[in-house]
Motif scaffolding. Structure first.
Motif, short mmCIF file in Angstrom:
data_model
loop_
_atom_site.label_atom_id
_atom_site.label_comp_id
_atom_site.label_asym_id
_atom_site.label_seq_id
_atom_site.Cartn_x
_atom_site.Cartn_y
_atom_site.Cartn_z
N GLY A 178 31.94 39.76 36.71
CA GLY A 178 32.14 38.61 35.84
C GLY A 178 31.40 37.38 36.33
N LEU A 179 31.42 37.15 37.64
CA LEU A 179 30.72 35.99 38.18
C LEU A 179 29.23 36.09 37.94
N ALA A 180 28.70 37.31 37.97
CA ALA A 180 27.27 37.49 37.73
C ALA A 180 26.88 37.08 36.32
N GLU A 181 27.83 37.17 35.38
CA GLU A 181 27.57 36.79 33.99
C GLU A 181 27.84 35.32 33.73
N LYS A 218 32.00 29.22 27.08
CA LYS A 218 33.33 29.82 26.96
C LYS A 218 33.36 31.14 27.71
N LEU A 219 34.34 31.29 28.63
CA LEU A 219 34.40 32.47 29.48
C LEU A 219 35.36 33.52 28.90
N LYS A 220 35.20 34.75 29.37
CA LYS A 220 36.10 35.82 29.00
C LYS A 220 37.33 35.80 29.92
N PRO A 221 38.47 36.31 29.46
CA PRO A 221 39.66 36.34 30.33
C PRO A 221 39.38 37.08 31.63
N THR A 278 40.79 30.24 31.41
CA THR A 278 40.51 31.56 30.83
C THR A 278 39.85 32.47 31.86
N GLY A 279 38.84 31.96 32.53
CA GLY A 279 38.13 32.76 33.51
C GLY A 279 38.99 33.19 34.68
#
Length: 629
Positions: free
Chosen positions: A586-589, A575-578, A442-443
């Motif tokens: 995104g990596l920071a989150e 669970k990651l966002k697409p 997903t990520g």
């Protein structure tokens, strides 16, 4: 010294006194007399945890005395029988029993591999008998329906499968037998506005953009079990059950046997031995992939998908083993092992010869897709080191090639023989493995075109739905299907002595498995389990497995605290966002663990890609850079 000895308890003096006498004994007879003379002292010892007292009193000398008494009684029985005081059969029985007693006892006294038969002749065999039937005593008389420690499957779980396979009512009275406030209890939160089970999707389309022949799979299918590990009637019944119920049958890595071609849809498992698609290339038995053989089998109408086996839950990174005792001419035909006799086990290497890097695996997937005519191609693994799966994702992005599906096998799975250390302590369980695979796909923005198939103790509707919530699209079931065939959990899968004829190549035992009956039971179990899953999904207010949220399934940590599946191990398996892993924001989150694995996977992929074909082992350089990461 004398004072200390006098103060020492008599129970502690006795072993020393006995040892001194035993040491001075010049022969066995003297030793037996020493043992007999110390009986009263030994009575003062604390009760042993190993053997009852009456057993400890048994000695070789007592064995001979009892034997002499039996011989005398046998001799006395003959005149009594002659005068019709006892039955004429009595002296024969007494003499036979006495002879057997002496035969066993004298053989025990000569025993050298264990001290027990020498010390306790004849009587020790009672222990051996009880030890041999201990699992049956536990299963039939001791275990409760839902008690802890009942593995692999509880009595309640097996009973549900048996009832559904037979088409019998599976409802129960007076509420749950489970302790709903006990640690580990799980449940799903339902909706006030449920959906009818008939409206819930029961099939999933598998096939990405490069697939020319997508396949519609059921929510529950037959997991990989090879012909050889299972008997011919078992494989035939499974395949005919799959045909009757409209779901697929995974062949396992043992090749496509004639019994797999009984009408049901087949997923061909291509293992490291390349059975059915390889050839032997040297005297040591090493095998290499053969494109021509692969094309011949892969293009068969019954073969719907091809699965490359990287590892399996029962013994990840260990390869497969078929004991020599199970090899038959039919197994040899399916695997290409040549003519018998077969005196060694049939082993598959722990890794593939056709590829050795993530990029090469993607190239192999592309090759198989072309050779098969565009059928769905995927791979199966038990997740181990997370950065290695991240490296596969980097390879997919870099090459533009991706599988159509990935099968995640949990470490709790397994139907055949495997070393206990690998069964018990190697590989990720299904829940964590699914989180890793679903999270990275997903990520990395790859999840939409790749379906995830999960295998690992899926046996009823709730376990199926929980697996979907963890990230799966489709599930496989192995042991549940074996129970549907009639497995009684005798735990003899690795001995060739399966009493139900399922996991054996003994023709006498497998002949008792009636295929026409068992195929119906396999189909019944699958249909009832899928229907139960549809009812649960509908009760949660959604219409497909994709909509089942981890926030709706809870697990009790102890008598007070509860946690949703979304919160379990959130730091490691969130669970990651697409596309979350593809940008700095995104990596920071993303959790530090996931970021570390993603970076390490990039290093592994790039190093292996750049080193491919240069003739040196890139893994040494990778290990240095991973340490830096």
């Amino acid at each position: 010294g004398v004072g200390a000895a006098a103060c020492r308890p008599r129970a502690l003096q006795a072993p020393r006194a006995l040892a001194a006498r035993a040491f001075s004994a010049s022969n066995t007879e003297d030793l037996e007399k020493a043992i007999d003379s110390d009986k009263t002292l030994r009575m003062a010892r604390p009760v042993s945890g190993g053997l009852p007292d009456f057993v400890e009193h048994w000695t070789p000398a007592l064995f001979r005395k009892v034997g002499a008494g039996l011989a005398a009684a046998s001799a006395f029985a003959w005149p009594l029988a002659a005068y019709h005081e006892v039955s004429l059969l009595a002296p024969f029985l007494a003499t036979g029993a006495t002879a057997l007693y002496w035969k066993i006892g004298l053989e025990d006294l000569k025993h050298t591999s264990s001290a027990l038969p020498q010390n306790f002749p004849v009587l020790i065999h009672i222990r051996y008998i009880l030890e041999s039937i201990r699992p049956e005593i536990q299963q039939y008389f001791i275990e409760s329906d839902e008690g802890k420690g009942q593995v692999p499957f509880t009595r309640a779980a097996r009973s549900t499968i048996y009832q559904r396979a037979k088409g019998a009512p599976d409802t129960r009275a007076l509420g749950t037998r489970r302790n709903v406030y006990g640690e580990g209890f799980e449940w799903a939160n339902h909706s006030m506005f449920p959906v009818s089970a008939d409206e819930v999707e029961a099939r999933v389309a598998i096939g990405g953009p490069a697939c020319l022949q997508p396949y519609s799979a059921s929510l529950l299918n037959i997991s990989a079990m090879s012909f050889g590990a299972l008997s011919a009637p078992a494989i035939e019944a499974l395949n005919k059950g799959a045909k009757r119920g409209g779901f697929y049958h995974n062949t396992g890595e043992g090749g496509i046997s004639r019994f797999h071609l009984s009408g049901g849809d087949v997923v061909w498992n291509v293992g490291t031995g390349y059975f059915g698609c390889g050839k032997t290339v040297d005297a040591d038995g090493a095998r290499a992939f053969c494109p021509d053989q692969f094309t011949e089998n892969a293009t068969k109408d019954q073969v719907k998908m091809i699965e490359i086996k990287l590892s399996q839950g029962a013994k990840p990174a260990h390869g497969g083993i078929l004991p020599a005792a199970k090899i038959t001419p039919l197994i040899s035909e399916a695997r290409g092992l040549g003519d018998g006799p077969w005196t060694t086990d049939c082993a598959s290497p722990p890794r593939h010869a056709a590829f050795s890097t993530p990029s090469e695996l993607m190239g192999f997937i592309k090759q198989l897709r072309e050779l098969s005519g565009g059928k769905p191609i995927g791979f199966k693994l038990c997740v181990g080191q997370p950065h290695e799966f991240a490296a596969l994702c980097h390879a997919m992005i870099d090459t533009g090639i991706s599988p159509d599906f990935i099968t995640v096998d949990g470490a709790e799975g397994g139907t055949g023989a495997a070393p206990p250390e690998f069964q018990d302590s190697i590989g990720m369980p299904l829940a964590e493995g699914l989180r890793i695979v679903d999270g990275f796909l997903t990520g990395a923005g790859l999840r939409e075109n790749i379906k995830i198939i999960a295998a690992g103790k899926v046996y009823d509707g709730f376990s199926l739905v929980r697996t979907l919530a963890l990230g799966a699209d489709v599930t496989n079931c192995a042991r549940g299907m074996m129970f549907a065939l009639g497995c009684i959990q005798a735990l003899k899968c690795n001995t060739n002595k399966c009493p139900t004829g399922i996991a054996t190549q003994d023709a006498r035992l497998s002949a008792g498995l009636h295929v026409p009956t068992k195929e119906y039971r396999v189909a019944n179990f699958q249909a009832a389990t899928v229907h139960a899953a549809q009812e649960i999904i509908g009760a949660m207010g959604v219409r497909s497995g994709r909509e089942v949220s981890q926030d709706l399934i809870f697990k009790r940590d102890n008598g007070v605290h509860v946690t949703s599946l979304a919160e379990v191990h959130k730091n490691y398996f969130a669970k990651l966002k697409p596309g979350q892993l593809l940008s700095e924001e995104g990596l920071a989150e993303t959790s530090s663990a996931m970021r570390r694995w993603w970076a390490a996977g990039r290093v592994m992929h790039e190093e292996s890609r750049d080193a491919s074909g240069d003739g040196y082992d890139y893994r040494e350089d990778v290990s240095v850079k991973l340490a830096a990461v």
